[in-house]
Structure formats: structure tokens, C-alpha cells
Design a protein around this motif. Structure first.
Motif, mmCIF file in Angstrom:
data_model
loop_
_atom_site.group_PDB
_atom_site.id
_atom_site.type_symbol
_atom_site.label_atom_id
_atom_site.label_comp_id
_atom_site.label_asym_id
_atom_site.label_seq_id
_atom_site.Cartn_x
_atom_site.Cartn_y
_atom_site.Cartn_z
ATOM 1 N N LYS A 27 11.909 1.750 -4.300
ATOM 2 C CA LYS A 27 13.269 2.225 -4.546
ATOM 3 C C LYS A 27 14.084 2.189 -3.261
ATOM 4 O O LYS A 27 15.330 2.150 -3.300
ATOM 5 N N TYR A 28 13.402 2.227 -2.105
ATOM 6 C CA TYR A 28 14.059 2.227 -0.806
ATOM 7 C C TYR A 28 13.889 0.890 -0.093
ATOM 8 O O TYR A 28 14.712 0.525 0.759
ATOM 9 N N ASP A 29 12.821 0.159 -0.429
ATOM 10 C CA ASP A 29 12.564 -1.141 0.186
ATOM 11 C C ASP A 29 11.833 -1.988 -0.848
ATOM 12 O O ASP A 29 10.645 -1.814 -1.095
ATOM 13 N N ARG A 30 12.569 -2.946 -1.441
ATOM 14 C CA ARG A 30 12.022 -3.703 -2.555
ATOM 15 C C ARG A 30 10.886 -4.641 -2.149
ATOM 16 O O ARG A 30 10.147 -5.127 -3.000
ATOM 17 N N PHE A 31 10.698 -4.895 -0.847
ATOM 18 C CA PHE A 31 9.668 -5.827 -0.395
ATOM 19 C C PHE A 31 8.430 -5.116 0.171
ATOM 20 O O PHE A 31 7.524 -5.767 0.674
ATOM 21 N N VAL A 32 8.421 -3.825 0.106
ATOM 22 C CA VAL A 32 7.325 -3.074 0.732
ATOM 23 C C VAL A 32 6.033 -3.262 -0.057
ATOM 24 O O VAL A 32 6.026 -3.425 -1.288
ATOM 25 N N ARG A 33 4.934 -3.285 0.685
ATOM 26 C CA ARG A 33 3.601 -3.298 0.112
ATOM 27 C C ARG A 33 2.824 -2.121 0.713
ATOM 28 O O ARG A 33 3.005 -1.762 1.869
ATOM 29 N N VAL A 34 1.941 -1.538 -0.091
ATOM 30 C CA VAL A 34 1.254 -0.305 0.325
ATOM 31 C C VAL A 34 -0.247 -0.503 0.225
ATOM 32 O O VAL A 34 -0.755 -1.106 -0.746
ATOM 33 N N SER A 35 -0.970 0.014 1.203
ATOM 34 C CA SER A 35 -2.442 0.080 1.149
ATOM 35 C C SER A 35 -2.857 1.532 1.368
ATOM 36 O O SER A 35 -2.226 2.265 2.131
ATOM 37 N N VAL A 36 -3.917 1.926 0.677
ATOM 38 C CA VAL A 36 -4.421 3.309 0.739
ATOM 39 C C VAL A 36 -5.869 3.289 1.218
ATOM 40 O O VAL A 36 -6.697 2.544 0.664
ATOM 41 N N LEU A 37 -6.152 4.092 2.224
ATOM 42 C CA LEU A 37 -7.511 4.220 2.755
ATOM 43 C C LEU A 37 -7.928 5.682 2.680
ATOM 44 O O LEU A 37 -7.214 6.560 3.190
ATOM 45 N N VAL A 38 -9.050 5.934 2.031
ATOM 46 C CA VAL A 38 -9.551 7.307 1.917
ATOM 47 C C VAL A 38 -10.316 7.645 3.195
ATOM 48 O O VAL A 38 -11.297 6.982 3.550
ATOM 49 N N THR A 39 -9.876 8.682 3.884
ATOM 50 C CA THR A 39 -10.507 9.076 5.152
ATOM 51 C C THR A 39 -11.264 10.400 5.061
ATOM 52 O O THR A 39 -12.006 10.740 5.978
ATOM 53 N N GLY A 40 -11.083 11.129 3.986
ATOM 54 C CA GLY A 40 -11.794 12.405 3.824
ATOM 55 C C GLY A 40 -12.053 12.689 2.362
ATOM 56 O O GLY A 40 -11.174 12.479 1.519
ATOM 57 N N TRP A 41 -13.264 13.151 2.076
ATOM 58 C CA TRP A 41 -13.673 13.389 0.680
ATOM 59 C C TRP A 41 -13.701 14.882 0.384
ATOM 60 O O TRP A 41 -14.653 15.395 -0.193
ATOM 61 N N GLY A 42 -12.654 15.574 0.769
ATOM 62 C CA GLY A 42 -12.620 17.017 0.560
ATOM 63 C C GLY A 42 -12.617 17.438 -0.889
ATOM 64 O O GLY A 42 -12.952 18.581 -1.210
ATOM 65 N N GLY A 43 -12.249 16.547 -1.798
ATOM 66 C CA GLY A 43 -12.257 16.882 -3.218
ATOM 67 C C GLY A 43 -13.504 16.429 -3.930
ATOM 68 O O GLY A 43 -13.759 16.832 -5.069
ATOM 69 N N HIS A 44 -14.320 15.590 -3.265
ATOM 70 C CA HIS A 44 -15.542 15.062 -3.876
ATOM 71 C C HIS A 44 -16.738 15.886 -3.383
ATOM 72 O O HIS A 44 -17.453 15.506 -2.454
ATOM 73 N N TYR A 45 -16.901 17.014 -4.008
ATOM 74 C CA TYR A 45 -18.001 17.896 -3.612
ATOM 75 C C TYR A 45 -18.589 18.565 -4.850
ATOM 76 O O TYR A 45 -17.969 18.653 -5.904
ATOM 77 N N ALA A 46 -19.811 18.998 -4.703
ATOM 78 C CA ALA A 46 -20.488 19.817 -5.712
ATOM 79 C C ALA A 46 -20.938 21.098 -5.031
ATOM 80 O O ALA A 46 -21.157 21.130 -3.817
ATOM 81 N N THR A 47 -21.092 22.141 -5.807
ATOM 82 C CA THR A 47 -21.453 23.451 -5.270
ATOM 83 C C THR A 47 -22.885 23.790 -5.643
ATOM 84 O O THR A 47 -23.277 23.648 -6.801
#
Length: 345
Positions: A114-134
Motif C-alpha cells: 500500500k506504501y510501496d508497490r514494488f516491495v518484497r518481504v522475507s520473514v526469518l524466525v529468530t525465536g521460538w517463544g511460542g513453540h513450547y510445551a509445559t
């Protein structure tokens, strides 16, 4: 004196008859399940289908977002909040919870374009704080454990240090109730056995999902009480396959006052337990085999009738001494009267 002797003989006869009354109890089965009146808890069936779950972003995870256009910008340390949103500069909060990293890239691209029609995005997961079991309960190190790819239940237990255990006389025993453990997933129990999972059975050693809760209770109900009529005994930690002879030995054993032919085994529900009688001499003479124990069994080692008789006589000793003192006083008085009559004559 005649009455006193008759009373003592009657007491001895009563104790001999009391020693013969133990034959009314049935013999215990070799294995608990052989007695139809004693029902053990059915083992969970496990999961027939246990497929890996696709990777999805969860609240608590940390990601790095890189936007590539005329200029490359990188936003590190973005934490997905409790609502499942990541807060991007300029664009604001964007919902990404439950999406794979690739799906999150396309979602963020749609917002930033919406702000830059040519932008491309990449996502890198650096922390698994939500992927846990108790893991809580009778484990070495309870708490939240980060889930690694393809982690199974036995690995989750190992990451908590394993079940709590003690070492006594060189023997290692668990004090955790593995059979009573429970795995909760989405507020529902998973039909697995932790004891079986530790053997590697794939139906029970299931894949761990984010948010799973494993509760391992202490083995208070998985002990065997060994009681001795002379005041000895103790608690023995139950383990699969433990025998009656082992439980007696670990609980203090027997002594010369014990009745080897009348070992009581109490088993079953609290309100209506069943009592069995076991004869150690039959085991020694190979007439019967040993008995496999069940969690919560109570072993009572009775006293031999001769020991009971000895205790009774010891308790009656003051009364007998008083009676004999009275008899002696009476005899002395009668002798005095007899000598006095002779003197008068």
C-alpha cells in the motif's frame, strides 16, 4: 492352684486355635489380572494417526522482517503479541499467528505494498517463544520446554531431566507415577501411556504440539506398604514386575517371630479390599510361584502364634505374680494355723 493352671491351659489352647484361623483367606493369584474380582485400569489405546504439524507462527515467537525495494530495510526482534499480531513500522499491527513463514511474507507484502508497490518481504524466525510445551510434576526440572522439530513425548520428558528418581542401596527407583501421567492438548487428554511411550511405542510416543501440557504426578499411589506385626516395615516404591518376596525384603524382611505361612496381601479398592494369604514355605518348596505385585498393595506380616502367646503371658505376668503371692500367703497362713493347733494339743 488348680484353677490357675486351668486358666493358663485355656489361654494356650485359644492361641493355638487362633493360629489356625488364617486358612480362611484365599491364595493370591500369580498375576493381579488373574483374579476377575480385581480390575486394573485399562491402558490407553494411543494414537493410530500422528502426523507432523506444519510450522506456524505463534504468539511469543520472535521474527526478523526484511523489506526489499529501492532500499532494503530490516526490522529485528519483532515479537508476535498475545493477539497474534506483529507490529510493523508505518504499517502498524498485522495478524500473522497461525501462518507459515511463507504465508506471513505474502501477508506483510500485501500490507506494505500500500506504501510501496514494488516491495518484497522475507520473514526469518529468530525465536521460538511460542513453540513450547509445559512439563510439571515429579520431574527433575519442570517448566516450559522449547519444542524442536519432530520432538516426541519421550524427548520432552528427557528435556525436563526425566522422571524424579531416588537411589537407595545402589538401586535406582522412580518416585514418579508414570502410568498416572497425563498429556493435555487443547484442553483434552491425549489417550497415551507415558510408561509405554518411554519404550518407544509410536502410538504412545507421539509428536509434541505447541501448547501441550504434560503432568507427571508423584508416585504416592504407586507404592507398596509392608507392615510387620512387631512394629517394623516401610514403604516400597512400585515398579512393574516387582514380586512379593522383593517387597518383603525391601520393606524390612521377616524375623524369627514372623509367621511364614500367614503373609497377608491386601489388594483392591479402599472400601472393599480383598485379603489373600501367602505361604513363603510353599515358594521355597516350589509348590507355588512368587506373586507379582500391584500398585497400592499392602503386605502384612503376621506374628507366629507362639510369639503372640509369649506376649500374652508377658502381659499377664503381673497378674500371675499377684496370684502366686496370694497363694503363698494363704499357704503360709494355713501352715501357721496347723502348727498352732499342734502346739495347743
Amino acid at each position: 492352684m488348680r484353677r490357675l493352671g486351668s486358666s493358663v491351659c485355656a489361654i494356650l489352647i485359644l492361641h493355638v486355635l487362633a493360629g489356625c484361623r488364617h486358612k480362611e483367606f484365599p491364595r493370591p493369584p500369580t498375576y493381579p489380572y488373574e483374579d476377575p474380582s480385581f480390575k486394573t485400569a485399562a491402558q490407553p489405546a494411543g494414537l493410530d494417526q500422528d502426523f507432523p504439524q506444519p510450522l506456524g507462527l505463534l504468539p511469543g515467537d520472535t521474527i526478523t522482517v526484511r523489506s526489499i525495494s529501492n532500499e532494503t530495510s530490516e526490522y529485528e526482534g519483532l515479537v508476535i503479541d498475545d493477539e497474534g499480531k506483529v507490529h510493523m513500522p508505518v504499517a502498524g499491527p498485522v495478524a500473522v499467528s497461525g501462518l507459515s513463514p511463507h504465508q506471513a511474507e505474502r501477508t506483510l507484502e500485501g500490507v506494505l505494498q500500500k506504501y510501496d508497490r514494488f516491495v518484497r518481504v522475507s520473514v526469518l524466525v529468530t525465536g521460538w517463544g511460542g513453540h513450547y510445551a509445559t512439563v510439571i510434576g515429579a520431574v527433575v526440572n519442570e517448566g516450559q520446554k522449547v519444542i524442536t522439530p519432530n520432538m516426541r513425548l519421550a524427548e520432552l520428558l528427557a528435556s525436563a531431566g526425566g522422571p524424579m528418581r531416588i537411589e537407595k542401596d545402589g538401586e535406582l527407583s522412580y518416585i514418579a507415577d508414570l502410568e498416572g501421567s497425563r498429556l493435555m492438548r487443547n484442553n483434552q487428554p491425549v489417550p497415551i501411556s507415558l510408561q509405554t511411550a518411554m519404550t518407544g511405542d509410536p502410538k504412545h510416543n507421539v509428536l509434541v504440539h505447541p501448547g501441550d501440557q504434560l503432568f507427571v504426578p508423584a508416585g504416592l499411589g504407586s507404592r507398596i506398604a509392608v507392615l510387620n506385626a512387631n512394629g517394623g516395615g516401610g514403604m516400597v516404591t512400585y515398579r512393574p514386575g516387582i514380586r512379593l518376596s522383593e517387597a518383603i525384603a525391601l520393606g524390612g524382611g521377616v524375623n524369627y517371630q514372623s509367621d511364614f505361612t500367614d503373609i497377608r496381601l491386601v489388594r483392591g479398592p479402599l472400601k472393599n479390599p480383598k485379603v489373600y494369604r501367602y505361604d513363603i514355605w510353599e515358594l521355597v518348596s516350589q509348590k507355588r510361584g512368587d506373586v507379582q505385585m500391584s500398585p497400592g498393595d499392602v503386605v502384612f506380616i503376621t506374628e507366629h502364634w507362639s510369639a503372640t502367646m509369649q506376649h500374652t503371658l508377658e502381659r499377664m505376668q503381673p497378674i500371675l505374680a499377684l496370684a502366686l503371692a496370694g497363694v503363698n500367703t494363704y499357704l503360709i497362713y494355713q501352715t501357721y494355723k496347723f502348727n498352732q493347733r499342734r502346739f495347743e494339743q
